[in-house]
Motif scaffolding. Sequence first.
Motif, PDB file in Angstrom:
ATOM      1  N   GLY A   1       0.717  -1.190  -0.007  1.00 39.50           N
ATOM      2  CA  GLY A   1      -0.018   0.164  -0.133  1.00 39.50           C
ATOM      3  C   GLY A   1       1.038   1.511  -0.049  1.00 39.50           C
ATOM      4  N   ARG A   2       1.977   1.276  -0.723  1.00 39.19           N
ATOM      5  CA  ARG A   2       2.823   2.438  -0.677  1.00 39.19           C
ATOM      6  C   ARG A   2       3.285   2.729  -2.163  1.00 39.19           C
ATOM      7  N   LEU A   3       2.216   2.564  -2.950  1.00 34.55           N
ATOM      8  CA  LEU A   3       2.785   2.740  -4.393  1.00 34.55           C
ATOM      9  C   LEU A   3       2.736   4.234  -4.788  1.00 34.55           C
ATOM     10  N   HIS A   4       2.101   4.917  -4.021  1.00 35.93           N
ATOM     11  CA  HIS A   4       2.106   6.540  -4.260  1.00 35.93           C
ATOM     12  C   HIS A   4       3.442   7.008  -3.576  1.00 35.93           C
ATOM     13  N   TRP A   5       4.341   6.385  -3.203  1.00 36.58           N
ATOM     14  CA  TRP A   5       5.488   7.097  -2.748  1.00 36.58           C
ATOM     15  C   TRP A   5       6.542   6.958  -3.626  1.00 36.58           C
ATOM     16  N   ILE A   6       6.394   6.642  -4.963  1.00 34.56           N
ATOM     17  CA  ILE A   6       7.188   7.047  -6.108  1.00 34.56           C
ATOM     18  C   ILE A   6       6.634   8.098  -7.088  1.00 34.56           C
ATOM     19  N   ASP A   7       7.335   8.399  -8.085  1.00 36.48           N
ATOM     20  CA  ASP A   7       6.811   9.332  -9.014  1.00 36.48           C
ATOM     21  C   ASP A   7       6.520   8.406 -10.146  1.00 36.48           C
ATOM     22  N   LYS A   8       5.201   8.088 -10.345  1.00 37.64           N
ATOM     23  CA  LYS A   8       4.856   7.411 -11.426  1.00 37.64           C
ATOM     24  C   LYS A   8       5.016   7.646 -12.796  1.00 37.64           C
ATOM     25  N   GLU A   9       4.839   9.238 -13.013  1.00 41.23           N
ATOM     26  CA  GLU A   9       5.048   9.680 -14.128  1.00 41.23           C
ATOM     27  C   GLU A   9       6.475   9.700 -14.897  1.00 41.23           C
TER      28      GLU A   9
ATOM     29  N   SER B   1       1.431  -1.245 -16.109  1.00 42.48           N
ATOM     30  CA  SER B   1       0.227  -1.900 -15.682  1.00 42.48           C
ATOM     31  C   SER B   1      -0.219  -1.444 -14.178  1.00 42.48           C
ATOM     32  N   LEU B   2       0.844  -1.494 -13.480  1.00 42.14           N
ATOM     33  CA  LEU B   2       0.952  -1.435 -12.011  1.00 42.14           C
ATOM     34  C   LEU B   2       0.741   0.180 -11.698  1.00 42.14           C
ATOM     35  N   ILE B   3       1.234   1.151 -12.470  1.00 46.39           N
ATOM     36  CA  ILE B   3       0.987   2.270 -12.126  1.00 46.39           C
ATOM     37  C   ILE B   3      -0.320   3.140 -12.964  1.00 46.39           C
ATOM     38  N   GLY B   4      -1.118   2.153 -13.310  1.00 48.61           N
ATOM     39  CA  GLY B   4      -2.191   2.732 -14.302  1.00 48.61           C
ATOM     40  C   GLY B   4      -1.883   3.126 -15.564  1.00 48.61           C
ATOM     41  N   TYR B   5      -1.084   2.823 -16.338  1.00 44.86           N
ATOM     42  CA  TYR B   5      -0.789   3.362 -17.785  1.00 44.86           C
ATOM     43  C   TYR B   5      -2.145   2.859 -18.592  1.00 44.86           C
ATOM     44  N   PRO B   6      -2.573   3.775 -19.388  1.00 43.79           N
ATOM     45  CA  PRO B   6      -3.898   3.397 -20.068  1.00 43.79           C
ATOM     46  C   PRO B   6      -3.634   2.334 -21.176  1.00 43.79           C
ATOM     47  N   GLY B   7      -4.690   1.487 -21.239  1.00 44.50           N
ATOM     48  CA  GLY B   7      -4.841   0.553 -22.505  1.00 44.50           C
ATOM     49  C   GLY B   7      -4.294  -0.830 -22.294  1.00 44.50           C
ATOM     50  N   LEU B   8      -3.984  -0.978 -20.934  1.00 45.91           N
ATOM     51  CA  LEU B   8      -3.277  -2.132 -20.345  1.00 45.91           C
ATOM     52  C   LEU B   8      -4.445  -3.056 -19.468  1.00 45.91           C
ATOM     53  N   GLN B   9      -4.255  -3.959 -19.537  1.00 46.81           N
ATOM     54  CA  GLN B   9      -4.950  -5.067 -18.631  1.00 46.81           C
ATOM     55  C   GLN B   9      -4.186  -5.021 -17.145  1.00 46.81           C
TER      56      GLN B   9
END
Length: 338
Positions: A265-273, A311-319
Amino acid sequence: MSLASGPGRARTDTAHLPDDLRLYIDKHVMYIQSLDRRKDELEYWLTEHLRLSGLYWGLTALHLLGQPDALPRDEIIDFVISCMHDNGGFGAAPGHDAHMLYTVSGVQILAMLDAFEDFEQRVQDGKRKIGHFISNFQNRDTGTFAGDEWGETDTRFLYGALNALSLLGMLHLVDVTKAVEHVDSCANFDGGYGTGPGAESHAGQIFTCVGALTIAGRLDLVDRDKLGAWLSERQLPNGGLNGRPEKLEDVCYSWWVVSSLAMIGRLHWIDKEKLATFILRCQDPELGGIADRPGDMVDVFHTVFGIAGLSLIGYPGLQEVDPVYCMPKSITQRILAG
């Protein structure tokens, strides 16, 4: 299917990347489809020891790209069965020794193809044989698992055992409590985990330990803030992630690090972009495939873990990928729900 690298190479002219930098889905699908047609290349044969895992990596990438039928299902099942030994284990290719890691790949491939019934029809008591092959490698005193008959133990093998057995519905064959105790003994002062007690924290081993604890329902043992801090510090200024302090970034850690962060539950601790930009810069936009870093040769290993990281960081178009199993979440939810 193999780990054969190339023929493409990730771009080096990153200063001249197009403004619409994107994931080249069609190119990656064609790249994966091409891997088994490169039998005239030496590297194809030098990577025979990775064949079954290479097939799992390619198939997973295709599922996440929304192209699950891009490889012939019946031929895949035939190949998986050809890698199986009478004792229930799988080798990397026909004639190779059975090993825990390739057995896990075999189970994951069958799961993704919804092929357990087909497998049972063709291999009598096949699932039971696999379950007993895996469970026989557990040391009931320490909870550890060996990878093969030669006895090497590692948290990778423990995680793999729980992964495959849970997909088969056979976790009852092993002592999960003892396995959890061993994983807990591998925890370090920095919040990370290593290959065994006292071993250096490493992002890949952290994934195996946190994944095993998640399957066992014992994430309560993890110091989430301490581990989350260590993992988030793996992100470098260019957005990429490394596996240990003072190491270079590598696309594969877009999976090992980010999946672990997702599980705690700490995925928001990195810069996804910034991470997404780094992964996309490691693509070959012409021939497909993803490399470890810009300018290097692409291969199927980094291709799947780059796509899974996106996919883990919610990139569009992926399962949506399951951070515990590195398979489409829709598949693991269906199997684990019974």
